[in-house]
Design a protein around this motif. Structure first.
Motif, PDB file in Angstrom:
ATOM      1  N   GLU A 111       0.812  -1.228   0.000  1.00 47.06           N
ATOM      2  CA  GLU A 111       0.000   0.000   0.000  1.00 47.06           C
ATOM      3  C   GLU A 111       0.842   1.273   0.000  1.00 47.06           C
ATOM      4  N   ILE A 112       2.037   1.200   0.566  1.00 45.60           N
ATOM      5  CA  ILE A 112       2.866   2.412   0.690  1.00 45.60           C
ATOM      6  C   ILE A 112       4.175   2.286  -0.080  1.00 45.60           C
ATOM      7  N   LYS A 113       4.241   1.303  -0.985  1.00 47.16           N
ATOM      8  CA  LYS A 113       5.491   1.025  -1.702  1.00 47.16           C
ATOM      9  C   LYS A 113       6.003   2.249  -2.462  1.00 47.16           C
ATOM     10  N   ASP A 114       5.119   2.932  -3.159  1.00 40.37           N
ATOM     11  CA  ASP A 114       5.544   4.097  -3.945  1.00 40.37           C
ATOM     12  C   ASP A 114       6.068   5.207  -3.036  1.00 40.37           C
ATOM     13  N   GLU A 115       5.404   5.408  -1.901  1.00 44.52           N
ATOM     14  CA  GLU A 115       5.876   6.425  -0.950  1.00 44.52           C
ATOM     15  C   GLU A 115       7.246   6.066  -0.385  1.00 44.52           C
ATOM     16  N   LEU A 116       7.408   4.800  -0.008  1.00 39.32           N
ATOM     17  CA  LEU A 116       8.693   4.360   0.535  1.00 39.32           C
ATOM     18  C   LEU A 116       9.809   4.521  -0.492  1.00 39.32           C
TER      19      LEU A 116
END
Length: 365
Positions: free
Chosen positions: A14-19
């Motif tokens: 869910e947060i891969k792009d943010e990470l």
């Protein structure tokens, strides 16, 4: 069906792009220690916990050890710790040169029993380590009252309880200070080892920061014999992203726990108790069973991952053999060690997966 004991897959998807974006951002700055990401995370996490100060450190053990050291606790002193906890709680005391003194829990909460604390207090006692085990807040009103009567410091070991509430207040804001671990498996986990200490005491926060930075208050000026324990920029950046999602992730864990509590009906299974005035965030969903090892084998054969927290109590570990505590002297810690089994608990468990765990446990005979 295969259900792991823990999985980070849905959370990180869910947060891969943010990470990934944050990684690139920090990499481009080429500033990896004590930079802007750390300062922002410390500000944000202090605000989340409801305290004034947060100091990022290298891991959860240091988040407990450094404040004890900052208080001057050392050789000849004693610190009260629960008999039922991860060994890091006791090691933090031992690292100062002081002696951990084990106090039994209650079987309902798994946390330290305040009714048993005062009998272990001596003129050498300097502090109480209050552990919020498995995500269940310890009975802090009683602990703080005892500490006040005996002029003791209280450090919360909040390593398993990010976001948990006691009487409406976040753990970490209830004692003189609190240590958090951000080990990857925690409710708020980094992508490596990391930790933080939080407090309302500026003098204590400043000393913990200096002690974790080679005893230095500014570069090449060393006022203490310190350690190297600093939360790095990359982990701080990742934690900032995860902190925004923590309450949502905890709510999902609580929903899973409620399904377990309502659905598991096997009379051989003792379910965890949610104590009054607390918000349990279920870092661990710990059940107990007299035939624990048989149950574990049964679940594993059905594809359900499990863990045991903790199969050998601290006082029977070789590390604490020197304390001379014999088997049978801390029977509640030993009973929990012999009967506790942790079942799958992580963000994103499906209805089908939760139902399969419940049905399988109920089928155990």
């Amino acid at each position: 069906m295969k259900i792991p004991f823990v999985s980070f897959e849905k959370m990180h998807d869910e947060i891969k792009d943010e990470l990934t974006g944050k990684f690139q951002q920090v990499l481009a700055k080429n500033w990896f220690i004590q930079g802007e990401e750390l300062a922002k995370f410390e500000e944000e996490y202090a605000a989340y916990c409801g305290v004034k100060y947060c100091v990022g450190v290298g891991n959860g053990l240091d988040a407990l050890f450094l404040p004890l050291k900052a208080y001057g606790i050392g050789t000849g002193d004693e610190v009260i710790v629960p008999s039922n906890t991860f060994i890091a709680t006791a090691l933090a005391v031992s690292y100062t040169g002081a002696t951990p003194v084990f106090v039994e829990p209650t079987l309902e909460s798994f946390d330290i029993d305040p009714a048993r604390i005062e009998e272990k207090i001596t003129d050498k006692t300097k502090a109480i380590m209050a552990v919020h085990l498995y995500g269940q807040p310890a009975p802090m009103d009683e602990i703080m009252e005892i500490a006040k009567r005996h002029n003791l410091k209280v450090i919360e070991d909040s390593a398993q309880a990010h976001g948990a509430l006691y009487k409406g207040k976040h753990v970490g804001s209830l004692g003189d200070g609190a240590g958090f671990s951000f080990y990857p498996g925690k409710n708020l986990g980094a992508l490596g080892d990391a930790g933080a200490f939080v407090t309302d005491d500026k003098e204590l926060a400043d000393k913990v920061r200096a002690l974790g930075n080679y005893g230095s208050d500014y570069k090449y000026h060393h006022i203490y014999q310190g350690n190297n324990s600093r939360l790095d920029e990359m982990q701080a950046a990742f934690l900032r992203i995860k902190l925004k999602n923590l309450d949502r992730w905890n709510a999902n864990r609580i929903e899973t726990a409620e399904k377990y509590l309502a659905g598991i009906k096997n009379p051989e299974i003792a379910l965890p108790t949610i104590m009054p005035d607390t918000k349990h965030v279920f870092h661990i969903f710990a059940i107990r069973c007299a035939r624990r090892d048989e149950l574990e084998k049964f679940l594993n054969e059905k594809g359900i991952g499990t863990n045991k927290h903790y199969p050998i109590p601290m006082h029977l570990q070789g590390a604490y053999e020197s304390l001379g505590i014999k088997k049978g002297e801390l029977p509640l810690a030993e009973e929990i060690s012999a009967t506790e089994l942790s079942i799958p608990m992580y963000y994103g468990m499906t209805e089908e997966e939760t139902g399969y765990v419940i049905d399988t446990i109920n089928a155990f005979k």
